[in-house]
Design a protein around this motif. Sequence first.
Motif, PDB file in Angstrom:
ATOM      1  N   LEU A  47      38.502  86.258 -14.256  1.00 52.87           N
ATOM      2  CA  LEU A  47      38.734  85.322 -15.344  1.00 52.87           C
ATOM      3  C   LEU A  47      38.113  83.981 -14.973  1.00 52.87           C
ATOM      4  O   LEU A  47      38.413  83.415 -13.920  1.00 52.87           O
ATOM      5  N   HIS A  49      37.723  80.065 -15.142  1.00 54.18           N
ATOM      6  CA  HIS A  49      38.654  78.953 -15.394  1.00 54.18           C
ATOM      7  C   HIS A  49      37.897  77.634 -15.156  1.00 54.18           C
ATOM      8  O   HIS A  49      37.957  77.060 -14.072  1.00 54.18           O
ATOM      9  N   ASP A 101      47.706  87.256 -16.289  1.00 52.39           N
ATOM     10  CA  ASP A 101      47.719  87.902 -17.606  1.00 52.39           C
ATOM     11  C   ASP A 101      47.927  86.892 -18.725  1.00 52.39           C
ATOM     12  O   ASP A 101      47.359  87.025 -19.805  1.00 52.39           O
ATOM     13  N   ALA A 102      48.733  85.866 -18.481  1.00 50.53           N
ATOM     14  CA  ALA A 102      49.004  84.847 -19.504  1.00 50.53           C
ATOM     15  C   ALA A 102      47.780  83.982 -19.792  1.00 50.53           C
ATOM     16  O   ALA A 102      47.661  83.422 -20.873  1.00 50.53           O
ATOM     17  N   MET A 103      46.869  83.874 -18.842  1.00 46.57           N
ATOM     18  CA  MET A 103      45.671  83.040 -19.026  1.00 46.57           C
ATOM     19  C   MET A 103      44.561  83.758 -19.772  1.00 46.57           C
ATOM     20  O   MET A 103      43.601  83.140 -20.211  1.00 46.57           O
ATOM     21  N   ILE A 104      44.664  85.066 -19.916  1.00 45.32           N
ATOM     22  CA  ILE A 104      43.603  85.837 -20.571  1.00 45.32           C
ATOM     23  C   ILE A 104      43.682  85.625 -22.076  1.00 45.32           C
ATOM     24  O   ILE A 104      44.694  85.902 -22.697  1.00 45.32           O
ATOM     25  N   THR A 105      42.603  85.112 -22.658  1.00 43.29           N
ATOM     26  CA  THR A 105      42.553  84.907 -24.108  1.00 43.29           C
ATOM     27  C   THR A 105      41.729  85.986 -24.790  1.00 43.29           C
ATOM     28  O   THR A 105      41.932  86.277 -25.952  1.00 43.29           O
ATOM     29  N   ILE A 106      40.780  86.586 -24.082  1.00 43.71           N
ATOM     30  CA  ILE A 106      39.967  87.665 -24.631  1.00 43.71           C
ATOM     31  C   ILE A 106      40.396  88.940 -23.902  1.00 43.71           C
ATOM     32  O   ILE A 106      40.214  89.049 -22.693  1.00 43.71           O
ATOM     33  N   PRO A 107      40.990  89.895 -24.603  1.00 49.78           N
ATOM     34  CA  PRO A 107      41.548  91.059 -23.907  1.00 49.78           C
ATOM     35  C   PRO A 107      40.508  91.929 -23.196  1.00 49.78           C
ATOM     36  O   PRO A 107      40.771  92.462 -22.151  1.00 49.78           O
TER      37      PRO A 107
END
Length: 134
Positions: A47, A49, A101-107
């Motif tokens: 991910l 950031h 998991d909470a930071m993921i915006t695009i699955p």
Amino acid sequence: MTLVPKTTDNHVEPTPVLSAALVGSDPLLQLQYKTQPPSGPGATRCLSHPPELVLRGIPVLCSVCRARRDWLLINHGRNVWVRCRCGNQWLESEISRANFDAMITIPHGATYPSVEQGLIALGFDGAFAGAYLG
């Protein structure tokens, strides 16, 4: 003390996952297999950031190049690593898998054949050391 797994009366069938051996030469099954997100114990997720990362009120700094932003978070199992553009990487115990998991915006993002190829494609292999691309 002996741990006993908790069982239920409801039987739930797991979602079938296609394997490369079952796909064969059927183009529709090949497409379905290639588009499945990586899963299982060996799956590694990354991910990007770009902003500063603050843990417990303290901004994260790279110990090698002193960068303050533009991180790559790497999740494998329960562990999350933070990687800098200079190639420095460390295990970050303050970030749990639930936080990741909470930071993921695009699955579903891009899938790469190996972690090394993904790091090169995302620019976190050390080639952009000192450059902020955010």
